[in-house]
Design an enzyme around this catalytic site. Sequence first.
Site, PDB file in Angstrom:
ATOM      1  N   ASN A 195      61.973  58.056  57.575  1.00 18.90           N
ATOM      2  CA  ASN A 195      61.963  56.359  57.632  1.00 18.90           C
ATOM      3  C   ASN A 195      63.139  55.954  58.128  1.00 18.90           C
ATOM      4  OD1 ASN A 195      63.831  55.905  55.631  1.00 18.90           O
ATOM      5  ND2 ASN A 195      62.236  56.997  54.333  1.00 18.90           N
TER       6      ASN A 195
ATOM      7  N   LYS B   9      55.042  76.608  63.607  1.00 20.32           N
ATOM      8  CA  LYS B   9      55.044  75.601  64.415  1.00 20.32           C
ATOM      9  C   LYS B   9      53.601  75.124  64.926  1.00 20.32           C
ATOM     10  CE  LYS B   9      56.681  73.347  68.455  1.00 20.32           C
ATOM     11  NZ  LYS B   9      57.242  73.675  70.005  1.00 20.32           N
TER      12      LYS B   9
ATOM     13  N   ILE C  11      60.682  59.362  41.976  1.00 22.33           N
ATOM     14  CA  ILE C  11      62.191  59.542  41.285  1.00 22.33           C
ATOM     15  C   ILE C  11      62.285  58.385  40.304  1.00 22.33           C
ATOM     16  CG2 ILE C  11      64.394  60.317  41.388  1.00 22.33           C
ATOM     17  CD1 ILE C  11      63.465  61.089  44.352  1.00 22.33           C
TER      18      ILE C  11
ATOM     19  N   LYS D 129      57.576  50.182  37.586  1.00 20.75           N
ATOM     20  CA  LYS D 129      58.265  51.385  37.526  1.00 20.75           C
ATOM     21  C   LYS D 129      59.036  51.686  36.028  1.00 20.75           C
ATOM     22  CE  LYS D 129      58.547  52.065  42.161  1.00 20.75           C
ATOM     23  NZ  LYS D 129      58.658  53.170  42.976  1.00 20.75           N
TER      24      LYS D 129
HETATM   25  O1  C5P Z   1      57.644  51.658  45.442  1.00 21.76           O
HETATM   26  P1  C5P Z   1      58.951  51.417  46.281  1.00 21.76           P
HETATM   27  O2  C5P Z   1      59.277  52.685  47.199  1.00 21.76           O
HETATM   28  O3  C5P Z   1      58.835  50.203  46.846  1.00 21.76           O
HETATM   29  O4  C5P Z   1      60.183  51.338  45.359  1.00 21.76           O
HETATM   30  C1  C5P Z   1      61.482  51.307  45.666  1.00 21.76           C
HETATM   31  C2  C5P Z   1      62.189  51.946  44.488  1.00 21.76           C
HETATM   32  O5  C5P Z   1      61.657  53.107  43.977  1.00 21.76           O
HETATM   33  C3  C5P Z   1      63.600  52.350  45.186  1.00 21.76           C
HETATM   34  O6  C5P Z   1      64.614  52.274  44.002  1.00 21.76           O
HETATM   35  C4  C5P Z   1      63.375  53.693  45.677  1.00 21.76           C
HETATM   36  O7  C5P Z   1      64.668  54.450  45.586  1.00 21.76           O
HETATM   37  C5  C5P Z   1      62.582  54.153  44.398  1.00 21.76           C
HETATM   38  N1  C5P Z   1      61.401  55.420  44.905  1.00 21.76           N
HETATM   39  C6  C5P Z   1      61.742  56.693  44.122  1.00 21.76           C
HETATM   40  N2  C5P Z   1      60.763  57.627  44.473  1.00 21.76           N
HETATM   41  C7  C5P Z   1      59.662  57.311  45.236  1.00 21.76           C
HETATM   42  C8  C5P Z   1      59.689  56.104  45.759  1.00 21.76           C
HETATM   43  C9  C5P Z   1      60.504  55.082  45.559  1.00 21.76           C
HETATM   44  O8  C5P Z   1      62.932  56.827  43.371  1.00 21.76           O
HETATM   45  N3  C5P Z   1      58.764  58.395  45.526  1.00 21.76           N
END
Ligand code: C5P
Length: 397
Positions: free
Chosen positions: A208, A286, A305, A341
């Site tokens: 991204n 590949k 995370i 979260k």
């Molecule tokens: O759900 P979203 O991606 O919008 O949430 C953003 C927050 O969640 C950010 O703090 C990002 O670092 C964390 N995040 C994460 N692991 C993921 C997706 C998002 O820690 N797989």
Amino acid sequence: MLAGKRVLLIIGGGIAAYKALDLIRRLRERGAAVTPVLTRAGAEFVTPLSVSALAGMKVFHDLFDLTDEAEMGHIELSRSADLIVVAPATADLMAKMAGGQADDLASTLLLATDTEVLLAPAMNVRMWEHAATQRNTATLKDDGIGFVGPNAGDMACGEHGPGRMSEPLEIVAAVEARLAQGPLAGRRVIVTSGPTHEPIDPVRYIANRSSGAQGTAIARALAGAGAEVVFVTGPADVPPPDGVEVVAVETAQEMLEAVEAALPADAAVFAAAVADWRVASAGARKIKKEGGKLPVLEFAENPDILATISRMEAGRPPLVVGFAAETDDVVDHATAKRARKGCDWIVANDVSPATGIMGGAENAVTLITADGAEAWPRMSKADVAQRLVARIAEALG
Ligand code: C5P
């Protein structure tokens, strides 16, 4: 600044010893007093005269120098500093330390001291990777010895890999992180930053547009406030800040493992743009472009995370901060995200293309806490970081 701080610098025997000369200058420029100790092997690489000229004081190098013992005994010498830095720390010196040996001035000082010790290892890549050195490193870390580096790169011996001594300014930053006073001194904070790369095959990946700029600014501000920072970063555009422990990862799964390995911590700031999915079918070969056939990629969900750490039953950092990049209804979505979260705060920002925030130098954020939403004016990412760090310091008390 290191005004009034006393650093005992032990210079071991390795080609990187020449960097110790610059290190002395850099430490003194910042106001530190440097007492140099040169090992016998170190004196094969740099001369006592250059070391003492740069340090502005005599060099200590022999355990049985009776004049030295009369002026300042080795026990006193080992305890009179605020920090002992060993640069370069050779495999041999590390082995002596791990085994508790004391057969010269440097190893005796290191055994006799009750002062914090910071090692900047420097050695050939095979020596660094050798099971014995890795075992010694683990033992020394367990004993509370700090490390800066080694870095990976080209080595004087012609090989490539980890083993290069950290640059003088990286060592200075590590010294400052230990000696600097600040509202977060003694606090440990984990920061995630940058994008993750999820492999499709060995040469392709999904990524991204995160530059890592905001996460890097936060880690820098935390270190500046005296925190011990573990900076877990995906492949970002901007270089990591000085004075933090950098853990470089590629994938979301690696990022989660690195964060878990960095616990316990007083706070965690999850600024990384973690890929939500990985390619479940990523293989070791590949994918071939075969006449007209398009590959079908099967996805699997990545671990979240932020949610995983926020919901830990034991050992959760007391303050967990997440980010929310939204393009519409920013406050509503971010408030819902905070609840979903289980984190304490959400730093929400509007990343719709018109704002120019993604990859830009500025940010306009809303801080969502249990008390509600607080809109901050648009400011530089460095200022957002400073303000957030001030709030973190206040929250941790
Ligand atoms: O759900 P979203 O991606 O919008 O949430 C953003 C927050 O969640 C950010 O703090 C990002 O670092 C964390 N995040 C994460 N692991 C993921 C997706 C998002 O820690 N797989």
